[in-house]
Design an enzyme around this catalytic site. Structure first.
Site, mmCIF file in Angstrom:
data_model
loop_
_atom_site.group_PDB
_atom_site.id
_atom_site.type_symbol
_atom_site.label_atom_id
_atom_site.label_comp_id
_atom_site.label_asym_id
_atom_site.label_seq_id
_atom_site.Cartn_x
_atom_site.Cartn_y
_atom_site.Cartn_z
ATOM 1 N N SER A 14 -1.150 -3.640 7.106
ATOM 2 C CA SER A 14 -0.018 -2.777 6.754
ATOM 3 C C SER A 14 1.253 -3.609 6.624
ATOM 4 O O SER A 14 2.248 -3.135 6.108
ATOM 5 C CB SER A 14 0.162 -1.691 7.811
ATOM 6 O OG SER A 14 0.399 -2.286 9.062
ATOM 7 N N ASP A 69 -6.215 -7.390 4.374
ATOM 8 C CA ASP A 69 -5.895 -5.984 4.523
ATOM 9 C C ASP A 69 -4.999 -5.789 5.730
ATOM 10 O O ASP A 69 -5.440 -5.917 6.870
ATOM 11 C CB ASP A 69 -7.223 -5.230 4.709
ATOM 12 C CG ASP A 69 -6.993 -3.758 4.817
ATOM 13 O OD1 ASP A 69 -6.094 -3.267 4.128
ATOM 14 O OD2 ASP A 69 -7.696 -3.112 5.612
ATOM 15 N N GLY A 113 0.882 5.918 2.354
ATOM 16 C CA GLY A 113 -0.478 6.468 2.264
ATOM 17 C C GLY A 113 -0.531 7.884 2.820
ATOM 18 O O GLY A 113 0.220 8.229 3.737
ATOM 19 N N ASN A 161 2.462 9.478 -25.426
ATOM 20 C CA ASN A 161 3.779 10.121 -25.560
ATOM 21 C C ASN A 161 4.915 9.097 -25.489
ATOM 22 O O ASN A 161 6.005 9.322 -26.003
ATOM 23 C CB ASN A 161 4.021 11.165 -24.463
ATOM 24 C CG ASN A 161 3.072 12.343 -24.555
ATOM 25 O OD1 ASN A 161 2.638 12.875 -23.541
ATOM 26 N ND2 ASN A 161 2.729 12.736 -25.781
ATOM 27 N N CYS A 195 -1.148 8.041 6.435
ATOM 28 C CA CYS A 195 -0.427 6.991 7.147
ATOM 29 C C CYS A 195 0.809 7.530 7.863
ATOM 30 O O CYS A 195 1.614 8.236 7.248
ATOM 31 C CB CYS A 195 -0.023 5.923 6.130
ATOM 32 S SG CYS A 195 0.806 4.557 6.877
ATOM 33 N N GLY A 254 -1.297 3.163 -2.231
ATOM 34 C CA GLY A 254 -1.022 4.350 -1.410
ATOM 35 C C GLY A 254 0.002 5.272 -2.035
ATOM 36 O O GLY A 254 0.856 4.863 -2.832
ATOM 37 N N GLY A 314 9.820 21.701 -12.572
ATOM 38 C CA GLY A 314 8.645 21.086 -13.184
ATOM 39 C C GLY A 314 7.335 21.787 -12.869
ATOM 40 O O GLY A 314 6.330 21.598 -13.553
ATOM 41 N N ARG A 362 -7.765 -2.656 11.850
ATOM 42 C CA ARG A 362 -7.306 -2.990 10.504
ATOM 43 C C ARG A 362 -5.797 -3.201 10.551
ATOM 44 O O ARG A 362 -5.234 -4.009 9.874
ATOM 45 C CB ARG A 362 -7.640 -1.869 9.535
ATOM 46 C CG ARG A 362 -7.130 -2.143 8.112
ATOM 47 C CD ARG A 362 -5.879 -1.384 7.786
ATOM 48 N NE ARG A 362 -5.432 -1.704 6.433
ATOM 49 C CZ ARG A 362 -4.270 -1.352 5.939
ATOM 50 N NH1 ARG A 362 -3.435 -0.680 6.661
ATOM 51 N NH2 ARG A 362 -3.938 -1.673 4.718
ATOM 52 N N ILE A 417 4.191 0.275 2.200
ATOM 53 C CA ILE A 417 4.121 0.456 3.651
ATOM 54 C C ILE A 417 4.492 1.897 3.978
ATOM 55 O O ILE A 417 5.599 2.355 3.664
ATOM 56 C CB ILE A 417 5.053 -0.518 4.403
ATOM 57 C CG1 ILE A 417 4.605 -1.969 4.146
ATOM 58 C CG2 ILE A 417 5.040 -0.218 5.917
ATOM 59 C CD1 ILE A 417 5.451 -3.029 4.829
HETATM 60 P P1 RVP Z 1 -3.621 7.105 -0.144
HETATM 61 O O1 RVP Z 1 -4.206 6.708 -1.467
HETATM 62 O O2 RVP Z 1 -2.298 7.771 -0.280
HETATM 63 O O3 RVP Z 1 -4.577 7.896 0.692
HETATM 64 O O4 RVP Z 1 -3.315 5.758 0.640
HETATM 65 C C1 RVP Z 1 -4.296 4.799 0.905
HETATM 66 C C2 RVP Z 1 -3.629 3.596 1.546
HETATM 67 O O5 RVP Z 1 -3.064 3.967 2.813
HETATM 68 C C3 RVP Z 1 -4.549 2.455 1.887
HETATM 69 O O6 RVP Z 1 -4.887 1.651 0.793
HETATM 70 C C4 RVP Z 1 -3.748 1.705 2.931
HETATM 71 O O7 RVP Z 1 -2.779 0.845 2.373
HETATM 72 C C5 RVP Z 1 -3.019 2.812 3.647
HETATM 73 N N1 RVP Z 1 -3.651 3.163 4.910
HETATM 74 C C6 RVP Z 1 -4.955 3.115 5.256
HETATM 75 N N2 RVP Z 1 -5.065 3.522 6.533
HETATM 76 C C7 RVP Z 1 -3.823 3.806 6.927
HETATM 77 C C8 RVP Z 1 -3.409 4.239 8.254
HETATM 78 O O8 RVP Z 1 -4.220 4.581 9.095
HETATM 79 N N3 RVP Z 1 -2.119 4.286 8.485
HETATM 80 N N4 RVP Z 1 -2.969 3.613 5.919
#
Ligand code: RVP
Length: 533
Positions: free
Chosen positions: A289, A287, A342, A487, A345, A385, A513, A444, A339
């Site tokens: 980024s 796990d 999220g 579809n 993020c 993400g 849309g 992480r 990257i």
């Molecule tokens: P989302 O589904 O858009 O909420 O995104 C989840 C993803 O964001 C995670 O699987 C991970 O890759 C990423 N993430 C998790 N923590 C952070 C951060 O603090 N920047 N980003």
């Protein structure tokens, strides 16, 4: 040798882009075209036959790599995995998602022992037998009970002597035991709980069928299961029995236990991986980024040297063909893409790295297909993400993703580990990034090796609108995915890829849309519209 600015010439390549003598040396690599997100694309329908109905659609998809002509060792029944995050993937969500056919990666931003314990909890879960995560002590107050109920949404709570979910059972509290508007909220649980000698309970040897009969015959909502010394083992709820019967897609291993994954990092894998494997984790995921790194290659190498191919492990995240190729060659069983996309993020803002999620998926999917052509090995890819609308999932699949990882989406459900809170009259769940100050003491946001201390936040702490039980949410979303596939004339994910016609849309057509140029009558409609799924 130093240049006019006192900088070593050998370092100039990276610093200035000029050789000694100031001749142009090298240009950065520019990708052709812009990078796009899912919201900038739409699917154009194709011919759909009478066969193309959602009930006929299969969403089965490979989870780990396999050789041409062979079956993958692990597949998903629905193309959804939950994010490796504290606010998302605990044991309860893992069980609920496996019941629907998907898989959770238990978060690695905790001690290896705690993570292994969560894995054990999922693997030892007997369908229908629930380990309570809202247990009371006899001296808690009614106010605390109400607060816990608000947070978890649970109205039936066992009372144990020490307040643990495996403690000596002393009573049970349900919403029939108190009247919040009339009772004194400082009243102790011991005064209003139903005491253990008035409770119908059952021994550990009880089967689910027997437990259900006891529940029905005695008109119970919940049946505590206790060991021979009176310690609580689990609870069987009337509603869970029903839901187990209606889970045709559940994702089980050969011993009929739910499949579960676990997040790992590139620092403590030599101690963490053995504990997770021993606890029964079915698949691991590095796990980070940023996955295009020597640290990930080292981690994969160690796992291969120690376990051969028997331990499955995904790696990531990458956003281009080069990153994919690197992790494929390093031995990843699947590769995760994304990257900075999220919802919580802020990596792109903080570090200026990343790429639009749709473009990343398209690029990596091409690299995956080229790798397959060349080697005969198919490595599944996961779009991680940035899924906001349900149709983003269909687009991710059509663009070549084998499955999707979602954080915000799952954080909203009852089963996620985060608190439910009332914000201005609306229920919300807390949702925080693994790179946020709240989570980052576990790093992480893997800087690789041992570079602790060199950190800054890459994520935020937030609320997401509470969305009820996972089962209903996932069923609703996948019905939309399946009907869009219909579809496009597709009955499975491969067929979707073959038949999908995808178009970029202009900013103005995005406006077209949504509901536009009308005043919505219902304010709630406006709100739910804005909150998406
Ligand atoms: P989302 O589904 O858009 O909420 O995104 C989840 C993803 O964001 C995670 O699987 C991970 O890759 C990423 N993430 C998790 N923590 C952070 C951060 O603090 N920047 N980003």
């Amino acid at each position: 040798m130093l240049d006019a600015y006192g900088v070593k010439v050998s370092r100039q390549k990276t610093l200035g882009g000029y050789k000694a003598g100031k001749e142009p040396y090298v240009m950065a690599k520019f990708f052709e075209g812009e990078s796009h997100t899912f919201s900038e694309y739409l699917l154009v329908p194709g011919y759909s036959s009478a066969e193309n109905i959602p009930a006929n659609v299969s969403l089965k998809t490979p989870l780990v790599k396999f050789k041409k002509g062979e079956e993958p060792a692990l597949s998903l029944n629905i193309p959804m995995v939950s994010a490796v995050m504290q606010a998302v993937s605990g044991p309860r969500l893992a069980i609920a998602l496996a019941q629907q056919g998907g898989l959770s990666f238990i978060y690695g931003s905790q001690s290896a022992e705690d993570e292994a314990q969560m894995i054990r909890e999922v693997k030892s879960y007997k369908a229908g037998f629930v380990v309570s995560d809202s247990t009371l002590t006899p001296d808690m107050t009614l106010a605390e009970v109400l607060e816990l109920k608000e947070k978890t949404g649970h109205s039936t709570m066992p009372v144990t002597a020490d307040g643990t979910s495996y403690g000596k059972l002393v009573g049970i509290v349900t919403s029939r035991d108190y009247r919040p508007s009339r009772d004194d909220i400082t009243k102790k649980v011991a005064e209003f709980m139903t005491p253990v000698d008035e409770i119908i309970s059952a021994p550990e040897t009880t089967t689910l069928k027997e437990a259900n009969d006891i529940i029905w015959n005695n008109k119970l909502n919940a049946l505590p299961i206790v060991d021979t010394s009176g310690y609580l083992v689990s609870l069987v709820f009337r509603k869970d029995y029903d839901s187990h019967k209606s889970a045709p897609n559940e994702l089980l291993d050969a011993s009929k236990r739910y499949l579960v994954g676990a997040g790992i990092n590139t620092r403590d894998y030599e101690t963490r991986v053995p504990l997770l494997v021993e606890a029964g984790a079915d698949v691991l995921c590095i796990d980070s980024s940023e996955g295009y790194s020597e640290w990930q290659a080292r981690t994969l190498k160690w796992i291969r040297q120690t376990y051969g191919d028997s331990v499955k492990v995904g790696a990531g995240n990458v956003v281009d063909a080069e990153g994919f190729r690197f992790l494929a060659d390093a031995g990843a069983d699947f590769v995760k893409i994304g990257i900075g996309g999220g919802s919580i993020c802020i990596t792109r803002e903080q570090k200026g790295i990343g790429r639009g999620q749709a473009t990343s998926v398209i690029d990596v999917a091409r690299a995956r297909d080229a790798y397959f052509e060349e080697t005969g090995i198919y490595i599944p890819i996961c779009s991680d993400g940035g899924i906001v609308y349900d149709y983003h999932m269909t687009l991710a699949l059509a663009m070549g993703s084998d499955f999707m990882m979602l954080g915000r989406y799952f954080a909203r459900f009852d089963e996620s580990p985060s608190n439910r809170v009332n914000v201005n009259g609306s229920y919300m769940k807390e949702y925080w990034g693994e790179g946020s100050a709240r989570a980052r003491n576990w790093q992480r946001y893997d800087l690789g090796g041992n570079k602790r201390g060199l950190s800054f936040v890459e994520g935020v702490d937030s609320y997401v609108p509470y969305a009820g039980p996972l089962k209903e949410g996932v069923e609703g979303s996948l019905l939309k995915v399946k009907s869009t596939m219909c579809n496009c004339g597709a009955l499975d994910i491969n067929e979707l890829r073959e038949k999908a016609k995808i178009t970029l849309v202009s900013a103005t057509s995005i406006v077209e849309g949504g509901a536009h140029d009308v005043l919505l009558k219902d304010q709630h409609q406006q709100v739910s519209y804005n909150f998406r799924s």
